[in-house]
Design an enzyme around this catalytic site. Structure first.
Site, short mmCIF file in Angstrom:
data_model
loop_
_atom_site.label_atom_id
_atom_site.label_comp_id
_atom_site.label_asym_id
_atom_site.label_seq_id
_atom_site.Cartn_x
_atom_site.Cartn_y
_atom_site.Cartn_z
N ASP A 30 -3.93 39.43 13.48
CA ASP A 30 -4.01 39.96 14.85
C ASP A 30 -5.02 39.09 15.61
OD1 ASP A 30 -6.14 42.87 14.10
OD2 ASP A 30 -6.53 40.71 14.07
N ALA A 31 -5.48 39.54 16.75
CA ALA A 31 -6.29 38.66 17.60
C ALA A 31 -7.70 38.45 17.06
CB ALA A 31 -6.37 39.23 19.03
N GLY A 32 -8.06 39.25 16.05
CA GLY A 32 -9.41 39.13 15.50
C GLY A 32 -9.49 38.07 14.42
N ILE A 69 -8.41 29.64 14.52
CA ILE A 69 -8.01 30.98 14.98
C ILE A 69 -6.81 30.81 15.91
CG2 ILE A 69 -8.77 33.00 16.30
CD1 ILE A 69 -10.12 32.58 13.56
N LEU A 70 -5.75 31.54 15.64
CA LEU A 70 -4.53 31.44 16.45
C LEU A 70 -4.74 32.19 17.76
CD1 LEU A 70 -2.09 32.01 13.49
CD2 LEU A 70 -2.44 29.86 14.75
N ASP A 79 -9.58 37.59 10.68
CA ASP A 79 -9.36 38.24 9.37
C ASP A 79 -9.38 39.77 9.50
OD1 ASP A 79 -11.45 35.66 8.03
OD2 ASP A 79 -9.26 35.70 8.19
N ASN A 93 -1.65 35.92 6.85
CA ASN A 93 -2.73 35.03 6.42
C ASN A 93 -3.16 35.45 5.04
OD1 ASN A 93 -4.88 33.08 6.74
ND2 ASN A 93 -6.27 34.81 6.98
N THR A 94 -3.64 34.48 4.28
CA THR A 94 -4.23 34.78 2.99
C THR A 94 -5.72 34.47 3.09
OG1 THR A 94 -4.26 34.30 0.62
CG2 THR A 94 -3.59 32.49 2.07
N HIS A 95 -6.54 35.42 2.58
CA HIS A 95 -7.99 35.25 2.72
C HIS A 95 -8.64 35.45 1.35
CE1 HIS A 95 -11.85 35.25 4.75
NE2 HIS A 95 -12.20 36.30 4.01
C1 GRF Z 1 -7.53 29.45 0.39
O1 GRF Z 1 -8.38 30.14 -0.52
C2 GRF Z 1 -7.46 30.20 1.68
O2 GRF Z 1 -7.49 31.60 1.55
C3 GRF Z 1 -8.73 29.74 2.34
O3 GRF Z 1 -8.82 28.36 2.05
C4 GRF Z 1 -8.14 28.13 0.80
C5 GRF Z 1 -7.07 27.11 1.07
O4 GRF Z 1 -6.67 26.61 -0.16
N1 GRF Z 1 -8.68 29.97 3.77
P1 GRF Z 1 -5.35 25.67 -0.22
O5 GRF Z 1 -5.44 24.68 0.93
O6 GRF Z 1 -4.16 26.56 -0.10
O7 GRF Z 1 -5.45 25.02 -1.58
#
Ligand code: GRF
Length: 199
Positions: A140-142, A91-92, A144, A106-108
């Site tokens: 943000d600070a939370g 967490i940043l 996800d 971020n990608t989730h």
């Molecule tokens: C991704 O699915 C990301 O959303 C999650 O962990 C995975 C990381 O995959 N937090 P990679 O390291 O980009 O292959």
């Protein structure tokens, strides 16, 4: 535009960005890749692409805040226009977000606000949902919880386990991240959203 990408593992999302940046028309380059641990494939991917890397481990610092300050300095050195958290598992902190807030995405691997946290695919499977997906959002600070920029739905199959589902999610997540970063680079970091002006 200059990107700094933060990773903690395999780095396949990073690889998708490295591949996209190889095309000058994409308009971005990865100035550096940072990690919170050594010995991960994400760092090898950066090195193979000739991209500078740095590692800031929490355990090398007396306090979490000292780590946050060190990470902020390490990223600052590369003067990013945008910081991309691509599988970064920390967490940043406040200092980092004070410095880069609004410019960190971020990608989730879930359709937020469903299934935040570190094992989204498993949670979706355990909950028995038939559709999950991936989300690109501003940090943000939370955990996800920042403004959502883009999402894509992914089906859950009856014989899925956590790995097969997460792999299918990642198949959608990587192009979604590349499209989202490209859009931010072209549209000048803000995206008009029905509810809020984000970025
Ligand atoms: C991704 O699915 C990301 O959303 C999650 O962990 C995975 C990381 O995959 N937090 P990679 O390291 O980009 O292959």
């Amino acid at each position: 535009a200059r990107l700094v990408v933060l990773v903690s593992g395999a780095g396949t999302n990073l690889q998708a960005l490295l591949d996209a940046c190889a095309d000058p028309a994409y308009g971005a380059r990865i100035a550096a890749v940072g990690a919170d641990r050594d010995g991960i494939e994400g760092l090898d991917r950066a090195r193979r692409a000739g991209v500078p890397t740095f590692v800031e481990r929490v355990k090398d610092h007396d306090t979490r805040d000292a780590w946050d300050a060190a990470l902020t300095r390490a990223v600052e050195e590369h003067s990013p226009d945008l910081v991309v958290s691509a599988g970064f598992m920390k967490i940043l902190g406040k200092r980092f977000l004070d410095r880069f807030g609004g410019r960190v995405i971020n990608t989730h691997p879930a359709l937020l606000p469903s299934f935040p946290g570190t094992h989204a695919a498993r949670d979706a499977l355990d909950h028995g949902v038939k559709v999950t997906g991936c989300t690109a959002h501003f940090v943000d600070a939370g955990v996800d919880t920042g403004p959502i920029i883009a999402q894509e739905a992914v089906p859950v199959l009856d014989d899925d386990d956590e790995d097969t589902l997460h792999e299918r999610i990642k198949d959608a997540e990587r192009p979604l991240l590349v499209r989202t970063v490209g859009r931010l680079v072209r549209e000048g970091w803000t995206i008009e959203s029905r509810r809020v002006r984000i970025g």
